[in-house]
Scaffold this motif. Sequence first.
Motif, PDB file in Angstrom:
ATOM      1  N   ALA A  64       0.829  -1.209   0.000  1.00  0.00           N
ATOM      2  CA  ALA A  64       0.000   0.000   0.000  1.00  0.00           C
ATOM      3  C   ALA A  64       0.860   1.254   0.000  1.00  0.00           C
ATOM      4  N   MET A  65       2.026   1.200   0.633  1.00  0.00           N
ATOM      5  CA  MET A  65       2.927   2.346   0.591  1.00  0.00           C
ATOM      6  C   MET A  65       3.405   2.589  -0.839  1.00  0.00           C
ATOM      7  N   ALA A  66       3.712   1.529  -1.560  1.00  0.00           N
ATOM      8  CA  ALA A  66       4.119   1.679  -2.952  1.00  0.00           C
ATOM      9  C   ALA A  66       2.988   2.258  -3.788  1.00  0.00           C
ATOM     10  N   VAL A  95      -0.404  -2.035 -12.327  1.00  0.00           N
ATOM     11  CA  VAL A  95       0.761  -2.149 -11.453  1.00  0.00           C
ATOM     12  C   VAL A  95       0.348  -2.632 -10.066  1.00  0.00           C
ATOM     13  N   GLN A  96      -0.791  -2.147  -9.560  1.00  0.00           N
ATOM     14  CA  GLN A  96      -1.228  -2.594  -8.233  1.00  0.00           C
ATOM     15  C   GLN A  96      -1.602  -4.071  -8.241  1.00  0.00           C
ATOM     16  N   ALA A  97      -2.246  -4.529  -9.303  1.00  0.00           N
ATOM     17  CA  ALA A  97      -2.560  -5.954  -9.407  1.00  0.00           C
ATOM     18  C   ALA A  97      -1.277  -6.775  -9.537  1.00  0.00           C
ATOM     19  N   TYR A  98      -0.294  -6.270 -10.295  1.00  0.00           N
ATOM     20  CA  TYR A  98       1.005  -6.946 -10.372  1.00  0.00           C
ATOM     21  C   TYR A  98       1.611  -7.073  -8.982  1.00  0.00           C
ATOM     22  N   ARG A  99       1.520  -6.036  -8.164  1.00  0.00           N
ATOM     23  CA  ARG A  99       2.146  -6.078  -6.845  1.00  0.00           C
ATOM     24  C   ARG A  99       1.578  -7.235  -6.016  1.00  0.00           C
ATOM     25  N   GLY A 136      10.008  -1.274  -8.493  1.00  0.00           N
ATOM     26  CA  GLY A 136      10.064  -0.369  -7.359  1.00  0.00           C
ATOM     27  C   GLY A 136       8.793   0.431  -7.193  1.00  0.00           C
ATOM     28  N   GLN A 137       8.889   1.544  -6.508  1.00  0.00           N
ATOM     29  CA  GLN A 137       7.728   2.397  -6.247  1.00  0.00           C
ATOM     30  C   GLN A 137       7.898   3.746  -6.931  1.00  0.00           C
ATOM     31  N   GLY A 138       6.799   4.517  -6.931  1.00  0.00           N
ATOM     32  CA  GLY A 138       6.813   5.771  -7.664  1.00  0.00           C
ATOM     33  C   GLY A 138       6.826   5.529  -9.158  1.00  0.00           C
ATOM     34  N   ILE A 139       6.068   4.507  -9.598  1.00  0.00           N
ATOM     35  CA  ILE A 139       6.041   4.096 -11.003  1.00  0.00           C
ATOM     36  C   ILE A 139       4.880   4.790 -11.711  1.00  0.00           C
ATOM     37  N   MET A 140       5.148   5.331 -12.888  1.00  0.00           N
ATOM     38  CA  MET A 140       4.108   5.926 -13.717  1.00  0.00           C
ATOM     39  C   MET A 140       4.172   5.293 -15.106  1.00  0.00           C
TER      40      MET A 140
END
Length: 269
Positions: free
Chosen positions: A83-85, A116-120, A156-160
Amino acid sequence: MAKTHANLSEIDPVWDRILTEAEAAVADEPLLGGMIHSCILHHGAIDRALAYRNAMKLASGEMSEQLIREICDAAYASEPALAMAARADIVAVYERDPACHRFLQPLLFFKGFQAVQAYRVAHWLWRQGRRDMAYFFQMRVSETFGVDIHPAARIGQGIMIDHAHSIVIGETAVVGDNVSMLHSVTLGGTGKDEEDRHPKIGDGVLIGAGAKVLGNISIGRCSRIAAGSVVLHDVPEKSTVAGVPAKVVGEAGCAQPSVTMDQLLGTKG
């Protein structure tokens, strides 16, 4: 006394802003009220909203919304970093995509963020040893969003990911923090080698539309890959590459290409 000091885990400016924007959106467009309530306002925390949105988008006749939501709830409970990502991804989309004017837009409408969230969650399943379920999530993400990310890939995080159509990210690919990419990007392998065969993308990299990055090569941090390029060799950090095959054509032009989103060669961002 207990109510005078907020628990730090309950301080969530990203979620608070989403709630405020959701209330305003309902007032502006009452016909979307049911959707916005079920997706956002009904939930007490962003992880619950993410689990619900994943379930609504990925459910099919083969897997019910309830089962997918239970899997997602378990993932977010087990690993708060997911959730932080997602929060970092929302802020990244808002800051870099000129078509994004509110924090709630990625959660409700943008398939790049949703994929991306589903991938996570799929990656969490992969690391739990639940490989077949991870593959099921990958399949549904591909069918639903046109985005194919192997659940073993590390992102990683901060992905667009803007527009996000026809994105392919292979099994051994690694994507750093604060990376931006546009539609039709491929992070692919070469040959039939089953070992480490996919690109390693450094932090802060911008990958233009239609670019293909192939093989176990490294893309240095804060570099730019021009649209339509085919990258077959390592790229030095803070540089711009373009062409087929891609060659270094200059410096990156700015400190953070993935943030400025400047894709015009020869400009300074």
